[in-house]
Scaffold this active site. Structure first.
Site, PDB file in Angstrom:
ATOM      1  N   HIS A 128      14.061 -42.453  30.367  1.00 41.87           N
ATOM      2  CA  HIS A 128      14.510 -43.478  31.306  1.00 41.87           C
ATOM      3  C   HIS A 128      14.074 -43.019  32.698  1.00 41.87           C
ATOM      4  CE1 HIS A 128      17.453 -45.836  33.650  1.00 41.87           C
ATOM      5  NE2 HIS A 128      17.465 -46.641  32.600  1.00 41.87           N
ATOM      6  N   TYR A 129      14.065 -43.920  33.653  1.00 40.32           N
ATOM      7  CA  TYR A 129      13.622 -43.525  34.996  1.00 40.32           C
ATOM      8  C   TYR A 129      14.660 -42.680  35.731  1.00 40.32           C
ATOM      9  CZ  TYR A 129      16.516 -47.365  36.805  1.00 40.32           C
ATOM     10  OH  TYR A 129      17.560 -48.190  37.110  1.00 40.32           O
ATOM     11  N   ARG A 130      15.878 -42.621  35.243  1.00 41.30           N
ATOM     12  CA  ARG A 130      16.927 -41.853  35.926  1.00 41.30           C
ATOM     13  C   ARG A 130      16.857 -40.372  35.579  1.00 41.30           C
ATOM     14  NH1 ARG A 130      21.398 -46.462  35.323  1.00 41.30           N
ATOM     15  NH2 ARG A 130      20.857 -47.545  37.249  1.00 41.30           N
TER      16      ARG A 130
END
Length: 181
Positions: A128-130
């Site tokens: 995920h981008y987080r």
């Protein structure tokens, strides 16, 4: 083993330096925890072959650290290139976490992600981008509750799997002594 969207992927890379334009990945390790930081599985720990020329570009700290740990010799002898290590890691992760759901977890993982983006883009895209960056909590504790820092001691082996295990333990420590206090 069960794929679960709440599982967390932890990663650590050892590199020849800090600049992804010049330096290279020489070791990768991953592990998976559940949402409560219980380790469910440890992935492959892979030394990534690099040329003698590339290894010769390392600064004194990296030469001393990675020679002392035995990593330089493992890198020289390794049959795995970046792509091999990337694919083996993804195959492991697919057993535990679907693509695109786990943040990238570890210590200073923004740096690791820069190298993944350059040398292992398929693996970088699996996350995920987080981020779950334990070093963020360490920096906040240093400023807001410095007395708790003495309660967690890192071994600093600079071996990828050891470093990830420490990151998980460190986050558990901050959860107990910093976040929940």
């Amino acid at each position: 083993m069960a794929e679960n969207q709440n599982n967390l992927i932890w990663i650590d890379l050892e590199m020849t330096g800090l600049d992804p334009e010049r330096d290279r990945i020489i070791e990768i390790a991953t592990l998976v925890t559940d949402a409560n930081l219980n380790i469910l599985a440890e992935g492959p720990v892979l030394a990534v072959h690099q040329s003698a020329e590339q290894l010769g570009l390392m600064d004194e700290w990296n030469v001393r650290t990675h020679t002392g740990s035995g990593l330089v010799e493992r890198v020289k002898a390794s049959p795995f290139n970046d792509r091999d290590a990337e694919l083996q890691t993804i195959e492991f992760l697919k057993q535990w976490v679907p693509a695109g759901v786990s943040p990238i977890c570890g210590n200073s993982v923004g740096q690791d992600r820069r190298f993944l983006f350059r040398y292992m883009p398929e693996l970088e895209a699996y996350f995920h981008y987080r981020y779950v960056d334990v070093s963020t909590l360490k920096e906040l504790a240093r400023r807001w509750k410095p007395e708790i820092l003495a309660g967690f001691k890192k071994q600093n082996t600079h071996q990828a799997l050891d470093d990830i295990r420490e990151s998980v333990a460190e986050l558990a420590y901050y959860r107990e002594h910093f976040i929940q206090s």
